[in-house]
Design a protein around this motif. Structure first.
Motif, short mmCIF file in Angstrom:
data_model
loop_
_atom_site.label_atom_id
_atom_site.label_comp_id
_atom_site.label_asym_id
_atom_site.label_seq_id
_atom_site.Cartn_x
_atom_site.Cartn_y
_atom_site.Cartn_z
N MET A 47 0.83 -1.20 0.00
CA MET A 47 0.00 0.00 0.00
C MET A 47 0.86 1.25 0.00
O MET A 47 0.62 2.19 -0.75
N ALA A 48 1.87 1.24 0.88
CA ALA A 48 2.66 2.46 1.02
C ALA A 48 3.98 2.15 1.73
O ALA A 48 4.10 1.16 2.45
N THR A 49 4.92 3.05 1.50
CA THR A 49 6.21 3.00 2.17
C THR A 49 6.26 4.18 3.13
O THR A 49 6.01 5.33 2.74
N SER A 50 6.59 3.87 4.37
CA SER A 50 6.59 4.88 5.43
C SER A 50 8.02 5.17 5.86
O SER A 50 8.73 4.25 6.26
N LYS B 94 14.79 -4.56 -5.51
CA LYS B 94 16.03 -4.04 -6.09
C LYS B 94 17.17 -4.06 -5.08
O LYS B 94 18.31 -3.93 -5.44
N ALA B 95 16.81 -4.18 -3.81
CA ALA B 95 17.81 -4.33 -2.75
C ALA B 95 17.07 -4.86 -1.54
O ALA B 95 15.85 -4.81 -1.50
N LYS B 99 11.21 -1.88 -1.52
CA LYS B 99 9.89 -2.49 -1.52
C LYS B 99 9.91 -3.80 -2.29
O LYS B 99 10.55 -3.95 -3.32
N LEU B 100 9.16 -4.76 -1.73
CA LEU B 100 9.11 -6.09 -2.28
C LEU B 100 7.95 -6.25 -3.24
O LEU B 100 6.86 -5.72 -3.01
N THR B 101 8.18 -7.00 -4.30
CA THR B 101 7.11 -7.44 -5.19
C THR B 101 6.92 -8.92 -4.94
O THR B 101 7.87 -9.71 -5.07
N PHE B 102 5.71 -9.30 -4.57
CA PHE B 102 5.43 -10.67 -4.18
C PHE B 102 4.86 -11.48 -5.34
O PHE B 102 4.13 -10.97 -6.20
#
Lengths: 119, 112
Positions: A47-50, B94-95, B99-102
């Motif tokens: 949803m979002a990165t905090s 990417k590291a 953020k992860l892509t599942f």
């Protein structure tokens, strides 16, 4: 180590009310936390990165005015679902990035999740 | 756009058997590939992770095999036990801290 907690673990609320979910890193500092949503038998959707001390970055299609995120300290991020409706019922999961530890530096560790049911 | 495709969706294996789950990715910028185990009503728990500079990583009964040229990676669960019955997710980023892509997840049932 690397424990992430969420509170509450489950919540039931009436349509139109707001609900706050807390995510805490218990034994490490997390400059970055992530909020996910998971529907039954489906995958996790970010949803979002905090980021601590700055505004959250929302994924495309996520209403920032509906899902308010605050990351006021290195160990706490909150997600507030405003004016909740039945379609917001879901399993909300946070993760915290351990900036110094883990097998790979910066690994994410997940909380146990919060089950939200909106009546 | 689903950038990480996971198969199969479900898997039934006998106790002591091998569970194999496959994932394919599209984004060549991905360089961190973790696997998570999730039990019903719980958050995902990191099982094992790999970077593209190695082709295989083993931790106990869990092994990741990585094929960079094919943009594929897989999880092997050796000597599967009933307690391994859970949903498994592959992911990519990417590291490690990004953020992860599942993947879509694989429900594994280990029959005694």
């Amino acid at each position: 180590g690397a424990v992430v907690s969420q509170h509450p673990s489950w919540v039931i609320c009436k349509s139109g009310t707001s609900v706050k979910i807390e995510c805490r890193s218990l034994d490490f500092q997390a400059t970055t936390m992530f909020w996910y949503r998971q529907f039954p038998k489906q995958s996790l959707m970010l949803m979002a990165t905090s980021n601590e001390g700055s505004k959250a970055t929302y994924e495309q299609g996520v209403e920032k005015d509906k899902f308010l995120i605050n990351h006021a300290s290195l160990t706490l991020s909150t997600l507030t679902v405003t004016s909740a409706h039945p379609e917001d019922s879901s399993f909300y999961i946070c993760s915290a990035r351990d900036r110094t530890g883990g097998v790979f530096v910066g690994e994410q560790f997940f909380g146990p999740g919060t089950r939200l049911t909106v009546l | 756009q689903q950038q990480v495709k996971q198969s199969p969706q479900s898997l039934i294996v006998q106790k002591g058997g091998i569970s194999i789950i496959n994932c394919a990715y599209e984004n060549t910028a991905f360089d961190y590939f973790p696997w998570y185990q999730q039990f019903p009503g719980k958050g995902p728990a990191l099982l094992i992770a790999i970077r593209p500079d190695v082709s295989e990583k083993k931790e106990g009964r869990f092994t990741i095999s990585f094929n960079k040229s094919a943009k594929q990676f897989s999880l092997h669960i050796m000597d599967s036990q009933p307690g391994d019955s859970a949903t498994y997710f592959c992911a990519a980023s990417k590291a490690a801290g990004n953020k992860l892509t599942f993947g879509g997840g694989t429900r594994v049932l280990v029959k005694p």
